[in-house]
Design an enzyme around this catalytic site. Structure first.
Site, PDB file in Angstrom:
ATOM      1  N   ALA A  71       2.081  -2.965   6.416  1.00  0.00           N
ATOM      2  CA  ALA A  71       1.171  -3.865   7.389  1.00  0.00           C
ATOM      3  C   ALA A  71       1.963  -5.192   7.609  1.00  0.00           C
ATOM      4  O   ALA A  71       1.667  -5.676   8.526  1.00  0.00           O
ATOM      5  CB  ALA A  71      -0.088  -4.290   6.816  1.00  0.00           C
TER       6      ALA A  71
ATOM      7  N   ASN B 194      10.635  -0.033   5.115  1.00  0.00           N
ATOM      8  CA  ASN B 194       9.172   0.143   5.818  1.00  0.00           C
ATOM      9  C   ASN B 194       8.453  -1.114   5.450  1.00  0.00           C
ATOM     10  O   ASN B 194       7.850  -1.288   4.235  1.00  0.00           O
ATOM     11  CB  ASN B 194       8.761   1.456   5.203  1.00  0.00           C
ATOM     12  CG  ASN B 194       7.144   1.690   5.530  1.00  0.00           C
ATOM     13  OD1 ASN B 194       6.691   1.078   6.239  1.00  0.00           O
ATOM     14  ND2 ASN B 194       6.908   3.047   5.658  1.00  0.00           N
TER      15      ASN B 194
ATOM     16  N   TYR C  44      -0.296   9.918   6.269  1.00  0.00           N
ATOM     17  CA  TYR C  44       0.976   9.779   5.435  1.00  0.00           C
ATOM     18  C   TYR C  44       1.382  10.998   4.462  1.00  0.00           C
ATOM     19  O   TYR C  44       2.616  10.618   4.039  1.00  0.00           O
ATOM     20  CB  TYR C  44       0.725   8.539   4.523  1.00  0.00           C
ATOM     21  CG  TYR C  44       0.273   7.223   5.311  1.00  0.00           C
ATOM     22  CD1 TYR C  44       1.375   6.501   6.142  1.00  0.00           C
ATOM     23  CD2 TYR C  44      -0.662   6.817   5.293  1.00  0.00           C
ATOM     24  CE1 TYR C  44       1.092   5.485   6.966  1.00  0.00           C
ATOM     25  CE2 TYR C  44      -1.274   5.463   5.862  1.00  0.00           C
ATOM     26  CZ  TYR C  44      -0.150   4.825   6.747  1.00  0.00           C
ATOM     27  OH  TYR C  44      -0.386   3.939   7.460  1.00  0.00           O
TER      28      TYR C  44
ATOM     29  N   GLU D 215      14.551   0.014  10.302  1.00  0.00           N
ATOM     30  CA  GLU D 215      12.971   0.002  10.183  1.00  0.00           C
ATOM     31  C   GLU D 215      12.610   1.374  10.189  1.00  0.00           C
ATOM     32  O   GLU D 215      12.896   2.197  10.936  1.00  0.00           O
ATOM     33  CB  GLU D 215      12.355  -0.968  11.183  1.00  0.00           C
ATOM     34  CG  GLU D 215      10.947  -1.183  11.037  1.00  0.00           C
ATOM     35  CD  GLU D 215      10.164  -1.573  12.385  1.00  0.00           C
ATOM     36  OE1 GLU D 215      11.095  -2.166  13.328  1.00  0.00           O
ATOM     37  OE2 GLU D 215       9.320  -1.745  12.508  1.00  0.00           O
TER      38      GLU D 215
ATOM     39  N   ARG E  89      -1.563   4.665  17.258  1.00  0.00           N
ATOM     40  CA  ARG E  89      -2.665   4.411  16.254  1.00  0.00           C
ATOM     41  C   ARG E  89      -3.442   2.986  16.756  1.00  0.00           C
ATOM     42  O   ARG E  89      -3.446   2.826  18.031  1.00  0.00           O
ATOM     43  CB  ARG E  89      -2.266   4.300  14.766  1.00  0.00           C
ATOM     44  CG  ARG E  89      -1.455   5.502  14.165  1.00  0.00           C
ATOM     45  CD  ARG E  89      -0.977   5.476  12.946  1.00  0.00           C
ATOM     46  NE  ARG E  89      -2.224   4.956  11.994  1.00  0.00           N
ATOM     47  CZ  ARG E  89      -1.919   4.697  10.868  1.00  0.00           C
ATOM     48  NH1 ARG E  89      -0.502   4.278  10.275  1.00  0.00           N
ATOM     49  NH2 ARG E  89      -2.983   4.415   9.843  1.00  0.00           N
TER      50      ARG E  89
ATOM     51  N   ASN F 282       0.805  -1.246   0.034  1.00  0.00           N
ATOM     52  CA  ASN F 282      -0.027  -0.036   0.195  1.00  0.00           C
ATOM     53  C   ASN F 282       0.733   1.368   0.167  1.00  0.00           C
ATOM     54  O   ASN F 282       0.162   2.314  -0.013  1.00  0.00           O
ATOM     55  CB  ASN F 282      -1.043   0.011   1.247  1.00  0.00           C
ATOM     56  CG  ASN F 282      -1.934  -1.112   1.227  1.00  0.00           C
ATOM     57  OD1 ASN F 282      -2.835  -1.300   0.037  1.00  0.00           O
ATOM     58  ND2 ASN F 282      -2.022  -2.044   2.239  1.00  0.00           N
TER      59      ASN F 282
ATOM     60  N   HIS G  57       8.877   3.779   9.614  1.00  0.00           N
ATOM     61  CA  HIS G  57       7.293   4.094   9.694  1.00  0.00           C
ATOM     62  C   HIS G  57       7.121   5.437   9.363  1.00  0.00           C
ATOM     63  O   HIS G  57       7.838   6.321  10.154  1.00  0.00           O
ATOM     64  CB  HIS G  57       6.632   3.486  10.850  1.00  0.00           C
ATOM     65  CG  HIS G  57       6.751   2.055  10.785  1.00  0.00           C
ATOM     66  ND1 HIS G  57       6.250   1.082  10.237  1.00  0.00           N
ATOM     67  CD2 HIS G  57       7.791   1.225  11.670  1.00  0.00           C
ATOM     68  CE1 HIS G  57       6.586  -0.045  10.409  1.00  0.00           C
ATOM     69  NE2 HIS G  57       7.540   0.170  11.525  1.00  0.00           N
TER      70      HIS G  57
ATOM     71  N   HIS H  96       3.449  -6.019  11.263  1.00  0.00           N
ATOM     72  CA  HIS H  96       2.596  -6.277  12.608  1.00  0.00           C
ATOM     73  C   HIS H  96       2.362  -7.737  12.660  1.00  0.00           C
ATOM     74  O   HIS H  96       1.969  -8.529  13.595  1.00  0.00           O
ATOM     75  CB  HIS H  96       1.269  -5.636  12.257  1.00  0.00           C
ATOM     76  CG  HIS H  96       1.376  -4.267  12.470  1.00  0.00           C
ATOM     77  ND1 HIS H  96       2.150  -3.374  13.099  1.00  0.00           N
ATOM     78  CD2 HIS H  96       1.056  -3.337  11.307  1.00  0.00           C
ATOM     79  CE1 HIS H  96       2.397  -2.154  12.713  1.00  0.00           C
ATOM     80  NE2 HIS H  96       1.788  -2.092  11.684  1.00  0.00           N
TER      81      HIS H  96
ATOM     82  N   ASP I  57      12.169 -13.292   9.473  1.00  0.00           N
ATOM     83  CA  ASP I  57      13.000 -14.511   9.456  1.00  0.00           C
ATOM     84  C   ASP I  57      14.011 -14.050   8.182  1.00  0.00           C
ATOM     85  O   ASP I  57      15.097 -14.234   8.323  1.00  0.00           O
ATOM     86  CB  ASP I  57      12.243 -15.767   8.853  1.00  0.00           C
ATOM     87  CG  ASP I  57      11.876 -16.520  10.197  1.00  0.00           C
ATOM     88  OD1 ASP I  57      12.108 -16.072  11.358  1.00  0.00           O
ATOM     89  OD2 ASP I  57      10.980 -17.493   9.924  1.00  0.00           O
TER      90      ASP I  57
END
Ligand code: DQA
Length: 156
Positions: A84, A81, A30, A108, A117, A18, A110, A87, A94
């Site tokens: 989804a 990034n 965003y 990482e 949120r 997305n 975001h 989560h 892995d």
């Protein structure tokens, strides 16, 4: 492990599902800028930092996993990034741990601050295997992540 950083200056900036919809999707969360703008920004920031940046995006979990494998095989650092996949994707976790176990930085990122949120966004299965995590800074978070990568590569 630190020696493995030396001489590695390519960075894969990998965006999950997305994020190809940036600018259209939830602009209040965003922002109004699109993936092409983020791509140009990351390429510019990479040039300023002496990094060879390649920006990638896929909605396909398998593709994102294969880019982690590619990073290991070619010795590239990663800015990820996971969107989804953050989560719930143990498959991606892995794959991501293989990057850091190869001695390569994996930051990482975001755009939003997932912790502020919905409850399901509070857990990241990627953070425990990432070198570091940057959240809530908009597109600027990618710049911070690239700076962190440059710092890690320089000081290793
Ligand atoms: C995101 C946050 C995730 O919770 C979400 O699923 C995304 C984008 C961010 O950049 O803020 O798709 O990773």
């Amino acid at each position: 492990m630190a020696d493995a950083y030396k001489g590695r200056q390519t960075v894969l900036v990998v965006n999950g599902p997305n994020l190809g919809r940036l600018g259209v999707r939830d602009p209040e969360v965003y922002g109004r800028q699109d993936l092409a703008t983020l791509t140009r920004d990351c390429e510019d920031w990479g040039r300023q930092l002496g990094l060879d940046v390649q920006v990638l995006q896929s909605d396909d979990e398998g593709q994102v996993i294969r880019w982690m494998h590619q990073a290991v095989d070619q010795g590239s650092a990663v800015v990820l990034n996971p969107a989804a996949f953050t989560h719930y994707s143990y498959g991606l976790a892995d794959a991501a741990v293989q990057v850091t176990q190869a001695g390569l930085p994996l930051m990482e990122v975001h755009i939003s601050n997932p912790s502020s949120r919905e409850a399901f966004r509070r857990r990241s299965v990627i953070s425990p295997v990432a070198t570091g995590t940057i959240t809530g800074m908009g597109f600027y978070g990618y710049r911070l992540a690239l700076e962190a990568v440059a710092h890690l590569l320089e000081t290793a």
